[in-house]
Design a protein around this motif. Sequence first.
Motif, PDB file in Angstrom:
ATOM      1  N   ASP A  68     103.299  29.401  30.660  1.00  0.00           N
ATOM      2  CA  ASP A  68     102.119  29.857  29.902  1.00  0.00           C
ATOM      3  C   ASP A  68     102.189  31.320  29.486  1.00  0.00           C
ATOM      4  O   ASP A  68     101.470  31.744  28.568  1.00  0.00           O
ATOM      5  CB  ASP A  68     100.846  29.623  30.721  1.00  0.00           C
ATOM      6  CG  ASP A  68     100.641  28.163  31.075  1.00  0.00           C
ATOM      7  OD1 ASP A  68     100.884  27.311  30.208  1.00  0.00           O
ATOM      8  OD2 ASP A  68     100.224  27.884  32.224  1.00  0.00           O
ATOM      9  N   TYR A 111      94.531  27.274  30.123  1.00  0.00           N
ATOM     10  CA  TYR A 111      95.111  28.059  31.209  1.00  0.00           C
ATOM     11  C   TYR A 111      94.310  27.905  32.516  1.00  0.00           C
ATOM     12  O   TYR A 111      94.318  28.792  33.360  1.00  0.00           O
ATOM     13  CB  TYR A 111      95.171  29.533  30.820  1.00  0.00           C
ATOM     14  CG  TYR A 111      95.970  29.804  29.558  1.00  0.00           C
ATOM     15  CD1 TYR A 111      97.279  29.350  29.431  1.00  0.00           C
ATOM     16  CD2 TYR A 111      95.397  30.494  28.484  1.00  0.00           C
ATOM     17  CE1 TYR A 111      98.011  29.581  28.271  1.00  0.00           C
ATOM     18  CE2 TYR A 111      96.125  30.735  27.333  1.00  0.00           C
ATOM     19  CZ  TYR A 111      97.426  30.271  27.220  1.00  0.00           C
ATOM     20  OH  TYR A 111      98.151  30.495  26.066  1.00  0.00           O
ATOM     21  N   ARG A 171      95.654  35.803  26.940  1.00  0.00           N
ATOM     22  CA  ARG A 171      96.058  34.644  27.735  1.00  0.00           C
ATOM     23  C   ARG A 171      95.669  34.900  29.199  1.00  0.00           C
ATOM     24  O   ARG A 171      96.398  35.554  29.952  1.00  0.00           O
ATOM     25  CB  ARG A 171      97.564  34.398  27.594  1.00  0.00           C
ATOM     26  CG  ARG A 171      97.988  34.074  26.169  1.00  0.00           C
ATOM     27  CD  ARG A 171      99.468  33.723  26.069  1.00  0.00           C
ATOM     28  NE  ARG A 171     100.349  34.767  26.587  1.00  0.00           N
ATOM     29  CZ  ARG A 171     100.690  35.858  25.902  1.00  0.00           C
ATOM     30  NH1 ARG A 171     100.210  36.063  24.668  1.00  0.00           N
ATOM     31  NH2 ARG A 171     101.494  36.759  26.444  1.00  0.00           N
TER      32      ARG A 171
END
Length: 341
Positions: A243, A219, A184
């Motif tokens: 997130d 993202y 991520r």
Amino acid sequence: MKKKNSLKDIAKALGVSVTLVSYVMSGKEKERRVGAEMVKKIRETAKKLNYQPNYHARSLRNNRSQTIGLIVADISNPFFANMARTIEDEANRLNYTVIIGSSDENHQKMKKVLNFLASRQVDGFIIAATEGSEQQIQYLKEHYIPFVLVDRYFEDISTNYVIVDNFQASYDATMYLLEKDYKRIGMISYKSKLDHFKNRVLGYTEALKNFKIESGDKYLKKIRYSNIKDDIKKSVVEFIDKDKVQAIFFATNTIAIEGLKCLFDLGIKMPEDIDVVAFDESEAYNFFQYPIPHVKQPIKEMGIEAIRILVNQIDHKMRKINQIYLNANLEVHATNKIHQQ
């Protein structure tokens, strides 16, 4: 009144031709293949005789002002400040004076600066173009006014420019984080139509795709230049609370500095809690305990190339298009490599 020494006096003192002295004093020694030893003798003799070029007479004779207009996007940004320094030094070596203006990423202000510099009869321009300035650039092109774009360019307008390979540099920066096994990875960039920013985003998304991470732009945060502090703070908080990103890629040094401040204020430890990488270097990175990995642009080479192309246009009225792509390297401190293991 004391007589001013001329090129003729320098030539007489050394027993060489006035033409040879003229080549050296006008910065054309390399082009005319004058030996290094002779260049040194001529410059030393000129200094000893206190020779002062008559720029006014030269401008009347050549219909030139021996000045260059430099328009940067933000003179407070270390990237542009360092580039301006390089351009000024190189121009001075070639007997040109540089007049600098800052557009503050505003195309209306850029137009005013451009008009002001034109009124000062500069011989040409080096420009870090703003979003929305295509019409101004097209005007310069159509009227055969010498200019070079630097750092930014417009894909739809064929012009001289000196830029870095933003796509590859961004791709490499993202790969650095991916190879540390982060899945991520957030990115903060400007909300801009400028091609170099689009290419930085493309490099980021392409690296994710090649690593089989199908997050796309999930993202990716795009902020406004006019509201940079509030937008970055909001983006960083969302990255942490919503997130749960493991790393953040900042698309410029200005964005990076504000983003790092937010992380510090929120008590986030780097790289333990969140890792980071930035595009562009900044002395401000030195104030953080964690050495910030960053893309280092070849600022000096960019400035020298821009001056070379522009002066060739001015001196030789060259209309051939020069488009220079330079490589930018990712600088990673040894400490970062330890964290990677």
